[in-house]
Scaffold this motif. Structure first.
Motif, PDB file in Angstrom:
ATOM      1  N   PHE A  43       0.308   8.225  -4.318  1.00 42.97           N
ATOM      2  CA  PHE A  43      -0.029   6.539  -3.931  1.00 42.97           C
ATOM      3  C   PHE A  43       0.256   6.369  -2.411  1.00 42.97           C
ATOM      4  CE2 PHE A  43       1.520   2.285  -3.620  1.00 42.97           C
ATOM      5  CZ  PHE A  43       0.418   1.665  -3.818  1.00 42.97           C
ATOM      6  N   LEU A  44       1.637   6.657  -1.908  1.00 48.33           N
ATOM      7  CA  LEU A  44       1.981   6.650  -0.620  1.00 48.33           C
ATOM      8  C   LEU A  44       0.883   7.314   0.264  1.00 48.33           C
ATOM      9  CD1 LEU A  44       5.913   6.366  -0.937  1.00 48.33           C
ATOM     10  CD2 LEU A  44       4.202   4.429  -0.825  1.00 48.33           C
ATOM     11  N   LEU A  47      -2.266   5.225   0.401  1.00 49.23           N
ATOM     12  CA  LEU A  47      -2.008   4.137   0.940  1.00 49.23           C
ATOM     13  C   LEU A  47      -2.141   4.246   2.425  1.00 49.23           C
ATOM     14  CD1 LEU A  47      -1.518   0.973   0.754  1.00 49.23           C
ATOM     15  CD2 LEU A  47       0.833   1.493   0.907  1.00 49.23           C
ATOM     16  N   PHE A  48      -1.490   5.062   2.860  1.00 52.27           N
ATOM     17  CA  PHE A  48      -1.456   5.356   4.340  1.00 52.27           C
ATOM     18  C   PHE A  48      -2.737   5.701   4.881  1.00 52.27           C
ATOM     19  CE2 PHE A  48      -1.395   8.969   7.546  1.00 52.27           C
ATOM     20  CZ  PHE A  48      -0.697   8.386   8.635  1.00 52.27           C
ATOM     21  N   GLN A  49      -3.621   6.601   4.226  1.00 52.59           N
ATOM     22  CA  GLN A  49      -4.978   6.989   4.697  1.00 52.59           C
ATOM     23  C   GLN A  49      -5.846   5.455   4.803  1.00 52.59           C
ATOM     24  OE1 GLN A  49      -6.107   9.880   2.025  1.00 52.59           O
ATOM     25  NE2 GLN A  49      -6.230  11.390   3.562  1.00 52.59           N
ATOM     26  N   PHE A  50      -5.542   4.759   3.682  1.00 50.36           N
ATOM     27  CA  PHE A  50      -6.373   3.426   3.427  1.00 50.36           C
ATOM     28  C   PHE A  50      -6.066   2.572   4.652  1.00 50.36           C
ATOM     29  CE2 PHE A  50      -6.521  -1.010   2.241  1.00 50.36           C
ATOM     30  CZ  PHE A  50      -7.840  -1.203   1.862  1.00 50.36           C
ATOM     31  N   LEU A  51      -4.796   2.332   5.044  1.00 50.21           N
ATOM     32  CA  LEU A  51      -4.357   1.639   5.935  1.00 50.21           C
ATOM     33  C   LEU A  51      -4.989   1.852   7.479  1.00 50.21           C
ATOM     34  CD1 LEU A  51      -0.693   0.661   5.072  1.00 50.21           C
ATOM     35  CD2 LEU A  51      -2.547  -0.771   5.157  1.00 50.21           C
ATOM     36  N   GLN A  54      -8.560   1.398   7.564  1.00 56.58           N
ATOM     37  CA  GLN A  54      -8.838  -0.297   7.606  1.00 56.58           C
ATOM     38  C   GLN A  54      -8.337  -0.510   9.080  1.00 56.58           C
ATOM     39  OE1 GLN A  54      -5.672  -2.658   5.634  1.00 56.58           O
ATOM     40  NE2 GLN A  54      -7.005  -4.275   5.231  1.00 56.58           N
TER      41      GLN A  54
END
Length: 128
Positions: A43-44, A47-51, A54
């Motif tokens: 999950f982390l 999340l890093f990849q998504f941020l 973004q």
């Protein structure tokens, strides 16, 4: 079974744990992260990849010239391509994969900083 207990707690297992005699290796970074860091680690990382993705997408409003657009577009394609590639490969294997992934992520972060300051390419040419 140790594997089931650790998986249920979502903490992952070591690369060589009691239930296996061989290293837990996968050709998918995401599966490897589940085994090593558990669901929380996966999950982390996602999340890093998504941020980062973004942050790259938000840079589109800062583009000032054609050079900015070209660099932005190709860095984004490289970032998305690398995220897809990691489904079938890992950054823990060959060093070029690790270097490539973090160079692309670093490039996206540096590009954002340059765009906030004054742009790229044409902005650095002397004014005539």
């Amino acid at each position: 079974a140790p594997f089931i207990d650790k998986t249920a707690r979502m903490i992952g297992v070591r690369m060589r744990d009691d239930f296996t005699m061989m290293a837990i290796g996968s050709h998918s970074l995401y599966i490897e992260i589940i085994f090593v860091a558990g669901c929380i680690g996966l999950f982390l990382f996602i999340l890093f990849q998504f941020l980062v993705l973004q942050y790259w997408f938000a840079q589109r409003r800062l583009l000032k010239n054609d050079s900015d657009k070209i660099i932005w577009k190709y860095l984004g394609m490289a970032l998305i391509g690398m995220d897809i590639w990691l489904v079938t490969d890992t950054i823990f294997g060959p060093p070029f994969t690790t270097y490539g992934y973090f160079m692309i992520v670093g490039g996206v972060l540096v590009l954002g900083d340059l765009l906030k300051k004054r742009g790229t390419g044409d902005a650095f040419l002397p004014k005539s």
